[in-house]
Scaffold this motif. Structure first.
Motif, short mmCIF file in Angstrom:
data_model
loop_
_atom_site.label_atom_id
_atom_site.label_comp_id
_atom_site.label_asym_id
_atom_site.label_seq_id
_atom_site.Cartn_x
_atom_site.Cartn_y
_atom_site.Cartn_z
N GLU A 1 30.44 17.13 50.89
CA GLU A 1 31.40 18.16 51.26
C GLU A 1 30.86 19.55 50.96
O GLU A 1 30.07 19.74 50.05
N LYS B 1 33.16 8.99 43.23
CA LYS B 1 33.93 9.96 44.03
C LYS B 1 33.35 11.37 43.84
O LYS B 1 33.17 12.10 44.81
N ARG B 2 33.06 11.71 42.61
CA ARG B 2 32.52 13.06 42.31
C ARG B 2 31.15 13.25 42.95
O ARG B 2 30.87 14.28 43.54
N GLU C 1 31.60 13.61 46.71
CA GLU C 1 32.14 14.93 47.00
C GLU C 1 31.05 16.00 46.97
O GLU C 1 30.95 16.84 47.87
N ASN D 1 40.07 20.26 47.88
CA ASN D 1 40.33 19.01 47.16
C ASN D 1 40.81 19.30 45.73
O ASN D 1 41.74 18.66 45.24
N ARG E 1 35.48 21.19 48.84
CA ARG E 1 35.59 20.85 47.42
C ARG E 1 36.71 21.67 46.76
O ARG E 1 37.49 21.15 45.95
#
Length: 187
Positions: free
Chosen positions: A144, A136-137, A140, A152, A149
């Motif tokens: 993004e 996920k990191r 991101e 989020n 970021r």
């Protein structure tokens, strides 16, 4: 110790014996603000549960700091690559506040996994969660922009804004402090 038992039993339900053996293997340590829980080039030999405080996982490249993640109360963590390979880490874990942790050594984890299948399932699930969080990191950071970021981070970690510096937030988001100021001003 109730908080760590609640945490682990949400992931993998343990028997009374397994809970007792797990608690017996824990060691409580307190790290003053600014001290290392793990230094670069050290082998990570523990899993940690934060009872109180806040830490960051980070590294430096060409004198620039990159923050991978923050760990807060009621989170269990390790530096996964060093823990699994038993090789020196390139990452550091630093206490951002006075931080009290319960730690369990890899040796004790391995012994408990042999003795209690639910503890083996617990750590298997935690390795899976760590992998998912890492993916996920990475996604991101690659997909993004800084504003997304930041949004989020606010949505998922708003309570940390009062506990981390703007410099650390910018380093986590992969942007400069000037860019972070512009993003915040546009809100």
């Amino acid at each position: 110790m109730k908080d760590i038992l609640e945490f682990i039993n949400q992931i993998s339900s343990l028997s009374i014996d397994a809970n007792e053996d797990f608690l017996e293997a824990l060691e409580i340590k307190t790290y003053p603000k600014g001290t290392f829980i793990l230094k670069a080039d050290q082998v990570c030999r523990n899993y940690y549960f934060i009872k109180s405080g806040l830490t960051k996982s980070h590294f430096y490249k060409e004198e620039k700091e990159f923050i991978m993640t923050f760990f807060k109360e009621k989170m269990m963590f390790t530096e996964i690559s060093s823990y699994l390979t038993e090789k020196p880490s390139r990452y550091m874990i630093t206490a951002l506040e006075e931080t009290t942790v319960c730690c369990i050594s890899k040796k004790d984890v391995m012994e408990l996994c042999k003795k209690h299948h639910p503890i083996e399932a617990l750590f298997s699930k935690m390795f899976s969660f760590a992998t998912l969080n890492m993916m996920k990191r990475i996604s991101e950071m690659l997909e993004e922009n800084g504003t997304d970021r930041y949004n989020n981070f606010i949505r998922e970690n708003n309570e940390l804004l009062q506990r981390i510096s703007l410099g650390d937030l910018a380093n986590y988001l992969g942007i400069t402090q000037v860019t972070l100021s512009r993003i915040r001003a546009a809100k």
